[in-house]
Design an enzyme around this catalytic site. Structure first.
Site, mmCIF file in Angstrom:
data_model
loop_
_atom_site.group_PDB
_atom_site.id
_atom_site.type_symbol
_atom_site.label_atom_id
_atom_site.label_comp_id
_atom_site.label_asym_id
_atom_site.label_seq_id
_atom_site.Cartn_x
_atom_site.Cartn_y
_atom_site.Cartn_z
ATOM 1 N N ASP A 128 0.825 -1.211 0.000
ATOM 2 C CA ASP A 128 0.000 0.000 0.000
ATOM 3 C C ASP A 128 0.853 1.253 0.000
ATOM 4 O O ASP A 128 2.063 1.214 0.224
ATOM 5 C CB ASP A 128 -0.932 0.012 1.213
ATOM 6 C CG ASP A 128 -0.179 0.017 2.536
ATOM 7 O OD1 ASP A 128 0.759 -0.789 2.672
ATOM 8 O OD2 ASP A 128 -0.521 0.813 3.434
ATOM 9 N N ASP A 130 7.440 4.914 -1.545
ATOM 10 C CA ASP A 130 7.242 4.292 -0.241
ATOM 11 C C ASP A 130 5.954 3.456 -0.316
ATOM 12 O O ASP A 130 4.873 3.999 -0.262
ATOM 13 C CB ASP A 130 7.130 5.368 0.839
ATOM 14 C CG ASP A 130 6.790 4.820 2.208
ATOM 15 O OD1 ASP A 130 6.929 3.602 2.426
ATOM 16 O OD2 ASP A 130 6.368 5.621 3.067
ATOM 17 N N GLU A 179 0.138 -0.988 5.753
ATOM 18 C CA GLU A 179 1.250 -0.579 6.616
ATOM 19 C C GLU A 179 1.143 0.886 6.980
ATOM 20 O O GLU A 179 1.504 1.295 8.089
ATOM 21 C CB GLU A 179 2.576 -0.860 5.898
ATOM 22 C CG GLU A 179 3.817 -0.646 6.758
ATOM 23 C CD GLU A 179 4.361 0.773 6.726
ATOM 24 O OE1 GLU A 179 5.257 1.088 7.529
ATOM 25 O OE2 GLU A 179 3.883 1.587 5.899
ATOM 26 N N GLU A 180 0.631 1.695 6.053
ATOM 27 C CA GLU A 180 0.588 3.142 6.264
ATOM 28 C C GLU A 180 -0.518 3.576 7.218
ATOM 29 O O GLU A 180 -0.545 4.735 7.640
ATOM 30 C CB GLU A 180 0.411 3.858 4.917
ATOM 31 C CG GLU A 180 1.527 3.619 3.914
ATOM 32 C CD GLU A 180 2.842 4.263 4.307
ATOM 33 O OE1 GLU A 180 2.919 4.844 5.406
ATOM 34 O OE2 GLU A 180 3.793 4.179 3.521
ATOM 35 N N HIS A 219 5.376 10.683 1.494
ATOM 36 C CA HIS A 219 4.118 11.107 2.118
ATOM 37 C C HIS A 219 3.794 12.554 1.748
ATOM 38 O O HIS A 219 3.043 13.220 2.450
ATOM 39 C CB HIS A 219 4.145 10.965 3.642
ATOM 40 C CG HIS A 219 4.195 9.553 4.124
ATOM 41 N ND1 HIS A 219 3.962 9.196 5.435
ATOM 42 C CD2 HIS A 219 4.439 8.392 3.478
ATOM 43 C CE1 HIS A 219 4.078 7.898 5.570
ATOM 44 N NE2 HIS A 219 4.368 7.385 4.384
#
Length: 506
Positions: free
Chosen positions: A104, A142, A172-173, A480
Site C-alpha cells: 500500500d 514508499d 502498513e501506512e 508522504h
C-alpha cells in the site's frame, strides 16, 4: 519488551567499529540488469491504485505473479501475499531469507490537483537522477521501490540465492493490520530483510512505537446573521512530510498554524462553520482550510498579514507558505461560541512536533506527536494525532496529556497503539554479513541506526523474537508528500547490493 532507547548505547558502540564517517560517499553507477527490471516493475505497479485499504487489485496482481511462475503462493484473508521462490541450484536446502515490503501507499496531493487515488494510475517521470510523479501527487516510492526490487529478484534467472520467502503486507501506512494478522507459521526463515527504508547506506535495526489518538469534539450550531459574509480561510504551500523522519526538520504543521490563526482572530467578531486539514495521521499536513463568516473584513485582513509574516519568520524552511481568504457560499449555520472555543483550544493546546530528544543517540527524536488530520463531520470536529516514542514512560505521559486535553473540552478520546517498538538485537549474523558486503562494494561501512519512525518490522519482531531483522532502501525524499522522489542511481545500487547479499548469505 525492552525499549529501543535502553539498547541504543549498544548501537552507538557498534557504530564506532562499523563506520568512520557519517555520510556514505558513492559514485553513480550505470543501471544494472536487475535495476532495469526493478524499475520496469515499479512503473507497472504504479498503474495499479493501491492506497491503504484499496489493495485488492495489487494483491491479486501479486498473487497472479507468483502463480504464473509456479512459485508457492499464498494470499490470506487480509490480502497479504507470500511468494516462495526455491533456492538456486545447489542452495535449495539453505535457511530461507525473508524479503519483506508493503503493497500500500499514502495518497497525498495538493487540493488543486485532480487525481482520484482509488482509480487513477501514478505515472513516474525521470528527471535527471530523480523519479517523480507526473502530477503533483506523491509517487508511491514508499514502498513501491522495495516491492519492485523484490519482484525483479523473484523474476530473475541465474541469481545465486537461498530459498526466498517474499512477504508483501497490506495497510502498513494506516493500521498495520497486514503485519499484525499475518500467520508467521507460514514462514520457515528466521532472518528478514525489510526494504522499506529511505536512506541508502543506512541499516535500520530499531524503531519507535506509534499510537493513534482520535479526539472527537461535539459541536453545537446556530443560524448565521444576515450581515455576515462567508469566506474560506486556507493555510497552504507547506513542505509536509513524514511525521517520524521529518518531525525534527523545522517543517510547519498546517493544522497547528490554522489553530493559531483562529485563536488570533478571536479578537474580532467571526464565526466558524467547519475546519478540515491534512489527509493522513502519519503525514505532516501541508494544507488546512476553515470556513469562517465575518461582518468586517477590514479588521481581519491585517491580522492575516501579520500572522503570515510571523509564521514565515518562525519557519524559515517554509518558503512557499501562504494564507488566503476567499469569499464563498454563505454558510447556513455556524458553531456556537462555546463550541468554537473548544475546537480552537483542542488544536492549540495539543502537543505537536518534537517533545523530547534522545540523551543517548545524538539527533534521534525520542518522543513526538503529529496533529495529522482535522475533519468536520456528523456534528463533530475530529482531531487525529499520531504519537511516537522509543521510551514507554514518555509515551504514557504523552497519551495522558491527550486524554486530559480531551476531558477539558468535553471531547471523547480514542487511543489505539498501532505500532510496537522494535528493539535492537545485539547478536545479528545478518547484520555482520550485510556490513561486510556493503563495505566490500563501496569502500566504506554503512551506518547502523535506530529511527524515530515506525516500521512494521516491529510487528514481526514481536511475533518472531528470534528473527534477525534489518531494514534497507534507496534514497527517497519527501515521501508522504506531493514532492516525493527517489534517486534512480541509488535505486540501482541498492538492487545490486541486495543481489550481492543474497549471494553472500550462508
Amino acid at each position: 519488551m525492552k525499549s529501543t532507547i535502553v539498547l541504543s548505547a549498544i548501537v552507538l558502540g557498534s557504530l564506532a567499529l562499523l563506520s568512520a564517517c557519517d555520510e556514505t560517499t558513492q559514485t553513480t553507477t550505470p543501471q544494472s540488469k536487475i535495476g532495469e527490471s526493478a524499475y520496469a516493475y515499479f512503473v507497472e505497479i504504479s498503474q495499479i491504485p493501491r492506497t491503504s485499504g484499496n489493495e485488492q487489485a495489487i494483491s491479486d496482481y501479486l498473487k497472479a505473479f507468483g502463480e504464473e511462475r509456479d512459485f508457492e503462493t499464498v494470499q490470506d484473508e487480509w490480502l497479504n501475499v507470500l511468494i516462495k521462490k526455491p533456492g538456486s541450484p545447489g542452495r535449495e536446502d539453505e535457511s530461507p531469507i525473508i524479503l519483506q515490503a508493503h503493497m500500500d501507499m499514502v495518497g497525498e496531493k495538493n487540493n488543486d490537483v485532480e487525481h482520484d487515488f482509488l482509480t487513477d494510475p501514478i505515472v513516474p517521470v525521470i528527471d535527471g537522477d530523480w523519479v517523480t510523479a507526473e502530477k503533483k501527487t506523491n509517487l508511491g516510492a514508499d514502498n513501491g521501490v522495495g516491492l519492485a526490487m523484490m519482484l525483479a529478484i523473484l523474476d530473475a534467472n541465474g541469481l545465486s540465492h537461498p530459498p526466498i520467502e517474499a512477504l508483501i503486507t497490506v495497510e502498513e501506512e494506516t493500521t498495520a493490520i497486514g503485519a499484525i494478522e499475518f500467520d508467521v507459521t507460514l514462514l520457515l526463515g528466521n532472518r528478514m530483510i525489510n526494504v522499506d527504508s529511505t536512506d541508502e547506506g543506512h541499516f535500520v535495526v530499531s524503531s519507535a512505537s506509534g499510537t493513534t489518538a482520535v479526539i472527537s469534539i461535539p459541536i453545537e450550531t446556530t443560524a448565521l446573521s444576515e450581515d455576515f459574509t462567508t469566506y474560506e480561510l486556507t493555510v497552504k504551500g507547506l513542505n509536509g512530510g513524514h511525521s517520524g523522519d521529518d518531525i525534527n526538520k523545522g517543517f510547519a504543521n498546517a493544522n497547528v498554524l490554522m489553530g493559531k490563526l483562529l485563536e488570533e482572530l478571536n479578537a474580532t467578531e467571526f464565526y466558524l462553520t467547519e475546519i478540515n486539514g491534512g489527509s493522513a495521521h502519519n503525514a505532516i499536513p501541508r494544507e488546512s482550510a476553515a470556513v469562517i463568516s465575518l461582518n468586517d473584513l477590514s479588521t481581519v485582513e491585517p491580522i492575516i498579514g501579520e500572522m503570515q509574516a510571523a509564521f514565515i519568520a518562525e519557519y524559515p524552511v517554509e518558503t512557499a507558505l501562504s494564507i488566503t481568504l476567499t469569499e464563498t457560499e454563505t454558510a447556513e449555520s455556524v458553531m456556537t461560541a462555546d463550541s468554537m472555543q473548544k475546537v480552537i483550544t483542542g488544536i492549540t493546546q495539543m502537543p505537536n512536533g518534537v517533545q523530547t530528544m534522545s540523551a543517548d543517540i545524538e539527533g534521534l527524536v525520542q518522543t513526538s506527536n503529529n496533529l495529522g488530520v482535522i475533519a468536520t463531520e456528523d456534528g463533530k470536529v475530529i482531531l487525529t494525532a499520531f504519537a511516537r516514542s522509543s521510551l514507554p514512560q514518555e509515551e504514557e505521559e504523552l497519551i495522558d496529556s491527550l486524554n486530559s486535553l480531551a476531558a477539558s473540552i468535553n471531547a471523547e478520546a480514542e487511543i489505539e497503539k498501532s505500532v510496537p517498538a522494535w528493539p535492537y538485537k545485539a547478536d545479528s549474523p545478518l547484520q555482520e554479513t550485510m556490513v561486510e558486503v556493503y563495505t566490500a562494494m563501496y569502500g566504506t561501512a554503512p551506518i547502523v541506526e535506530a529511527i524515530h519512525a515506525g516500521l512494521e518490522t516491529a510487528e514481526f519482531a514481536l511475533k518472531m523474537p528470534d528473527c534477525d531483522i534489518i531494514s534497507i532502501g534507496p534514497d527517497i525524499q519527501n515521501y508522504h508528500s506531493p514532492d516525493e522522489k527517489f534517486s534512480l542511481s541509488s535505486f540501482n545500487r541498492t538492487c545490486d547490493f541486495l543481489v550481492s547479499v543474497l549471494e553472500a548469505l550462508s
